[in-house]
Design a protein around this motif. Sequence first.
Motif, PDB file in Angstrom:
ATOM      1  N   LYS A   1       1.493   0.821   8.368  1.00  0.00           N
ATOM      2  CA  LYS A   1       0.425   0.483   9.265  1.00  0.00           C
ATOM      3  C   LYS A   1      -0.520  -0.170   8.227  1.00  0.00           C
ATOM      4  O   LYS A   1      -1.568  -0.844   8.914  1.00  0.00           O
ATOM      5  N   ALA A   2      -0.786   0.194   7.144  1.00  0.00           N
ATOM      6  CA  ALA A   2      -1.762   0.065   6.242  1.00  0.00           C
ATOM      7  C   ALA A   2      -1.383  -1.505   5.637  1.00  0.00           C
ATOM      8  O   ALA A   2      -2.373  -1.911   4.888  1.00  0.00           O
ATOM      9  N   MET A   3      -0.327  -1.904   5.449  1.00  0.00           N
ATOM     10  CA  MET A   3      -0.241  -3.201   4.984  1.00  0.00           C
ATOM     11  C   MET A   3      -0.880  -4.412   5.507  1.00  0.00           C
ATOM     12  O   MET A   3      -1.108  -4.375   6.830  1.00  0.00           O
ATOM     13  N   SER A   4      -1.361  -5.445   4.831  1.00  0.00           N
ATOM     14  CA  SER A   4      -1.852  -6.438   5.338  1.00  0.00           C
ATOM     15  C   SER A   4      -0.654  -7.599   5.704  1.00  0.00           C
ATOM     16  O   SER A   4       0.499  -7.380   5.494  1.00  0.00           O
ATOM     17  N   SER A   5      -1.040  -8.606   6.705  1.00  0.00           N
ATOM     18  CA  SER A   5      -0.074  -9.340   7.123  1.00  0.00           C
ATOM     19  C   SER A   5       0.362 -10.100   5.849  1.00  0.00           C
ATOM     20  O   SER A   5       1.754 -10.522   6.093  1.00  0.00           O
ATOM     21  N   ASP A   6      -0.299 -10.370   5.007  1.00  0.00           N
ATOM     22  CA  ASP A   6       0.453 -11.215   3.741  1.00  0.00           C
ATOM     23  C   ASP A   6       1.290 -10.342   3.131  1.00  0.00           C
ATOM     24  O   ASP A   6       2.588 -10.824   2.846  1.00  0.00           O
ATOM     25  N   GLU A   7       1.195  -8.973   3.136  1.00  0.00           N
ATOM     26  CA  GLU A   7       1.985  -8.272   2.294  1.00  0.00           C
ATOM     27  C   GLU A   7       3.301  -7.897   2.991  1.00  0.00           C
ATOM     28  O   GLU A   7       4.472  -8.009   2.767  1.00  0.00           O
ATOM     29  N   ILE A   8       3.201  -7.726   4.322  1.00  0.00           N
ATOM     30  CA  ILE A   8       4.346  -7.941   5.186  1.00  0.00           C
ATOM     31  C   ILE A   8       5.344  -9.008   5.292  1.00  0.00           C
ATOM     32  O   ILE A   8       6.316  -9.070   5.207  1.00  0.00           O
ATOM     33  N   ALA A   9       4.472 -10.205   5.266  1.00  0.00           N
ATOM     34  CA  ALA A   9       5.375 -11.396   5.314  1.00  0.00           C
ATOM     35  C   ALA A   9       5.882 -11.532   3.863  1.00  0.00           C
ATOM     36  O   ALA A   9       7.208 -11.988   3.936  1.00  0.00           O
ATOM     37  N   SER A  10       5.427 -11.313   2.902  1.00  0.00           N
ATOM     38  CA  SER A  10       6.090 -11.198   1.746  1.00  0.00           C
ATOM     39  C   SER A  10       7.556 -10.357   1.456  1.00  0.00           C
ATOM     40  O   SER A  10       8.251 -10.514   1.068  1.00  0.00           O
ATOM     41  N   THR A  11       7.022  -9.120   2.196  1.00  0.00           N
ATOM     42  CA  THR A  11       8.215  -7.993   2.067  1.00  0.00           C
ATOM     43  C   THR A  11       9.297  -8.554   2.946  1.00  0.00           C
ATOM     44  O   THR A  11      10.535  -8.421   2.523  1.00  0.00           O
ATOM     45  N   LEU A  12       8.817  -9.043   4.032  1.00  0.00           N
ATOM     46  CA  LEU A  12      10.115  -9.625   5.126  1.00  0.00           C
ATOM     47  C   LEU A  12      10.619 -10.961   4.469  1.00  0.00           C
ATOM     48  O   LEU A  12      11.756 -11.257   4.909  1.00  0.00           O
ATOM     49  N   GLY A  13       9.865 -11.616   3.604  1.00  0.00           N
ATOM     50  CA  GLY A  13      10.363 -12.875   3.201  1.00  0.00           C
ATOM     51  C   GLY A  13      10.369 -14.250   4.251  1.00  0.00           C
ATOM     52  O   GLY A  13      11.215 -14.883   4.394  1.00  0.00           O
ATOM     53  N   GLU A  14       9.494 -13.716   5.219  1.00  0.00           N
ATOM     54  CA  GLU A  14       9.286 -14.693   6.247  1.00  0.00           C
ATOM     55  C   GLU A  14       7.896 -15.515   6.128  1.00  0.00           C
ATOM     56  O   GLU A  14       6.827 -15.037   5.671  1.00  0.00           O
ATOM     57  N   SER A  15       7.918 -16.725   6.781  1.00  0.00           N
ATOM     58  CA  SER A  15       6.485 -17.275   7.053  1.00  0.00           C
ATOM     59  C   SER A  15       5.802 -16.802   8.151  1.00  0.00           C
ATOM     60  O   SER A  15       6.326 -15.996   9.177  1.00  0.00           O
TER      61      SER A  15
END
Length: 216
Positions: A34-48
């Motif tokens: 929940k504390a992750m930013s949208s950029d961090e989540i996108a990077s983790t998922l490997g998604e645009s």
Amino acid sequence: MVVKSATKKRLMELGVSEEFAHKLATDRNMTDIKAMSSDEIASTLGESKDSEQFVNTMAIIAEQGSRRRAAKKSKKITIRSKAIDDFDRPEITLRFNALNHELVPHQELVGAPNISEEEQYEIESKELAPWQMVQPDEETGEDRLAKELLPKILITDPVVQVIKEMSEAEDNARLAADPDHKPLAAGWIADRVLKVVRQSPSAGQSVAYRLIVEGN
């Protein structure tokens, strides 16, 4: 790296795919996620960030965060500094529009934002006709528009973002007025052609075209 099974299970119960749940739960619990930013989540998922899978996953995570905040909501009244600024200085909420800068040439999409692939092909082919960019496809033999030969401009470019946001705001207004209106798809602006018109006191008007791409 360790995948926290309880976190992964919880994410899957909330509707996150097993693949994304596995990636998010690696060395993280729900609080960390929940504390992750949208950029961090996108990077983790490997998604645009424009992909449907990313948007759906972000919505699920955001919903969990809002539920927790609602559960802990107190009766205290807090006036935030931003709220005061919004009231006293509304001008600070206005975003910079790159297209309004005197050094930025006029730029627009070739064709309306919300058009079909067939309409897009017809309009762009006509616009780029002087450069004879319609070529036969090597595999199918059918005519195709070789837009990849155009100079590129990233989708993250400030001008592209302004055009994207303005187009989406207009499209959302149409959707609000007409429930049957088909909204713009995620990532719709990628692979569109941008027309750049420059004015010069000596050379007059010059026109160039760029292809909007998601990456180099």
